[in-house]
Design a protein around this motif. Structure first.
Motif, mmCIF file in Angstrom:
data_model
loop_
_atom_site.group_PDB
_atom_site.id
_atom_site.type_symbol
_atom_site.label_atom_id
_atom_site.label_comp_id
_atom_site.label_asym_id
_atom_site.label_seq_id
_atom_site.Cartn_x
_atom_site.Cartn_y
_atom_site.Cartn_z
ATOM 1 N N ALA A 122 0.750 -1.121 -0.096
ATOM 2 C CA ALA A 122 0.170 0.011 0.037
ATOM 3 C C ALA A 122 0.837 1.190 0.011
ATOM 4 O O ALA A 122 0.788 2.202 -0.646
ATOM 5 C CB ALA A 122 -0.795 -0.212 1.139
ATOM 6 N N CYS A 125 2.314 1.637 -3.481
ATOM 7 C CA CYS A 125 1.669 2.181 -4.610
ATOM 8 C C CYS A 125 1.336 3.827 -4.269
ATOM 9 O O CYS A 125 1.424 4.403 -5.323
ATOM 10 C CB CYS A 125 0.146 1.484 -4.205
ATOM 11 N N ARG A 126 1.137 4.138 -2.967
ATOM 12 C CA ARG A 126 0.796 5.422 -2.807
ATOM 13 C C ARG A 126 2.211 6.250 -3.291
ATOM 14 O O ARG A 126 2.057 7.449 -3.986
ATOM 15 C CB ARG A 126 0.589 5.930 -1.286
ATOM 16 N N ASN A 129 2.413 6.445 -7.232
ATOM 17 C CA ASN A 129 1.088 7.193 -7.504
ATOM 18 C C ASN A 129 1.776 8.614 -7.576
ATOM 19 O O ASN A 129 1.415 9.329 -8.549
ATOM 20 C CB ASN A 129 -0.117 6.978 -7.027
ATOM 21 N N GLN A 130 2.271 9.086 -6.529
ATOM 22 C CA GLN A 130 2.775 10.432 -6.385
ATOM 23 C C GLN A 130 3.876 10.915 -7.397
ATOM 24 O O GLN A 130 3.831 11.987 -7.818
ATOM 25 C CB GLN A 130 2.996 10.794 -4.851
ATOM 26 N N GLU A 160 -7.163 3.532 -1.689
ATOM 27 C CA GLU A 160 -6.073 4.339 -2.738
ATOM 28 C C GLU A 160 -7.073 4.736 -3.797
ATOM 29 O O GLU A 160 -6.506 6.015 -4.333
ATOM 30 C CB GLU A 160 -5.064 3.078 -2.943
ATOM 31 N N TYR A 163 -8.552 7.885 -2.765
ATOM 32 C CA TYR A 163 -7.878 9.216 -2.424
ATOM 33 C C TYR A 163 -7.335 9.721 -3.694
ATOM 34 O O TYR A 163 -7.324 11.176 -3.795
ATOM 35 C CB TYR A 163 -6.382 8.608 -1.886
ATOM 36 N N TRP A 164 -7.195 9.254 -5.110
ATOM 37 C CA TRP A 164 -6.890 9.803 -6.201
ATOM 38 C C TRP A 164 -8.216 9.987 -7.005
ATOM 39 O O TRP A 164 -8.001 10.762 -7.966
ATOM 40 C CB TRP A 164 -6.019 8.795 -6.877
#
Length: 368
Positions: A122, A125-126, A129-130, A160, A163-164
């Motif tokens: 997790a 992945c965050r 993505n950023q 996730e 969040y996006w």
């Protein structure tokens, strides 16, 4: 659909190329440690000490090493870097000369969603993505990202996605085709609910580390078997999603199958329809023929493009699937890259060609 069965030829030298959408571009880190600035300190220490352990027994890398390092074109290596790690190089070699108006980024290395440690999955992945926003989509508006999710923990994956959700730089959710269990099973449903809620297609890309061989009978001997096996994985996951009733439960869900070809899709649908007609009492939640479900909810990318001996056979496949369900992809910068000038073994009429190369993607990803 207007198809011309003559062989496709190259564009006129010096002619202005029409704009295209490339639905499978692979950015990557220059080196694994480059993701550290986007990770919380706890996970920086974890990565430095343990690295990322995927769900398979090969700690040093994939079971089938690629014949070419990083599975890349030999001309795709930027000075001092890895293929896909340099935006400027990608712009000069691919985006600009091919007039890519929309490029969908699919990060497959590292396979963050397949990390054995689910909490680290997790966090990674965050971070990735950023990183996509900071280093790619934020620097070139033609590029759009795919939300990486820790898909073996569907609740964390849903978080996730939430969040996006609504972020202008993300246009799909991405996971890999080899998962711990068939993708139709309920453990993955929170992920689909979040994707539907966010209005994002779910892209399933070939590869991944589910902990099992690519075949149903054990580990194959050669890399070529793994490559061909991608189509088998996608047939299995699509069958699971259809039969388990995923699309009945989530009627707004859109599925994109990436880098597994597409000529297998009609025959799979025919077989499903025939069997469903005899066994539909077992799956009363599946009220429609499987082929109808597939035609409504599934898109496929063109790469790798099948090339039958008789070109009219490819015409028949495209006609069954529907030109509106095909998305052009190059797989840049990998060795099996499909050049947009040469990738189609049949010639398309003007409208169908524009649909395939651009308009289908613009519509699906909300960029039109």
């Amino acid at each position: 659909m207007s198809l011309d069965l003559r062989e496709a030829g190259s564009a006129t030298p010096g002619a202005t190329k029409p704009a295209i959408a490339d639905c499978d571009i692979h950015p990557c880190l220059m080196q694994a440690k480059d993701i550290l600035p986007w990770l919380p300190r706890r996970w920086q220490r974890h990565m430095e000490q343990f690295g990322m352990l995927p769900r398979h027994g090969y700690q040093s890398g994939p079971a089938y090493p690629k014949g070419q390092p990083d599975a890349a074109r030999i001309d795709a290596w930027p000075p001092g870097g890895r293929p896909g790690s340099d935006l400027g190089f990608m712009q000069r070699q691919h985006l600009d000369p091919n007039n890519v108006a929309l490029g969908i980024l699919n990060v497959i290395a590292p396979a963050a969603g397949a990390a054995q440690n689910l909490d680290f999955s997790a966090a990674l992945c965050r971070a990735l993505n950023q990183w996509q926003v900071d280093e790619w989509t934020g620097k070139d508006s033609r590029l759009k990202g795919s939300v990486l999710v820790p898909y073996e923990d569907a609740q964390a994956a849903a978080a996730e996605i939430d969040y996006w959700a609504g972020h202008k730089d993300f246009v799909q959710v991405m996971l890999l085709s080899r998962t711990a269990e068939p993708l139709g099973q309920r453990r993955y449903w929170p992920l689909y609910a979040a994707a539907e809620r966010a209005g994002l297609p779910v892209g399933v890309h070939a590869f991944g580390y589910g902990g099992y061989p690519v075949t149903a009978g054990g580990w194959p001997s050669y890399y070529i078997e793994e490559m061909v096996g991608h189509a088998q994985c996608c047939q299995a996951l699509l069958t699971s999603m259809v039969v388990e009733g995923v699309f009945e439960r989530f009627p707004g869900l859109k599925l994109v199958l990436i880098e597994a070809g597409f000529a297998w899709l009609p025959s799979l649908a025919w077989r499903l329809d025939k069997t469903w007609a005899r066994l539909r009492e077992e799956v009363p939640h599946l009220a429609r023929p499987p082929s109808e479900v597939i035609r409504q909810h599934v898109w496929v990318t063109t790469q790798p493009m099948e090339e039958p001996e008789k070109r009219r056979h490819l015409h028949d496949v495209i006609e069954w699937i529907g030109i509106d369900r095909l998305l052009f992809a190059t797989d840049y910068p990998h060795w099996d890259y499909d050049d947009p000038e040469w990738s189609l073994p049949v010639r398309l009429g003007a409208d169908a060609r524009q649909d395939l190369f651009l308009r289908n993607a613009l519509k699906l990803y909300g960029q039109g």
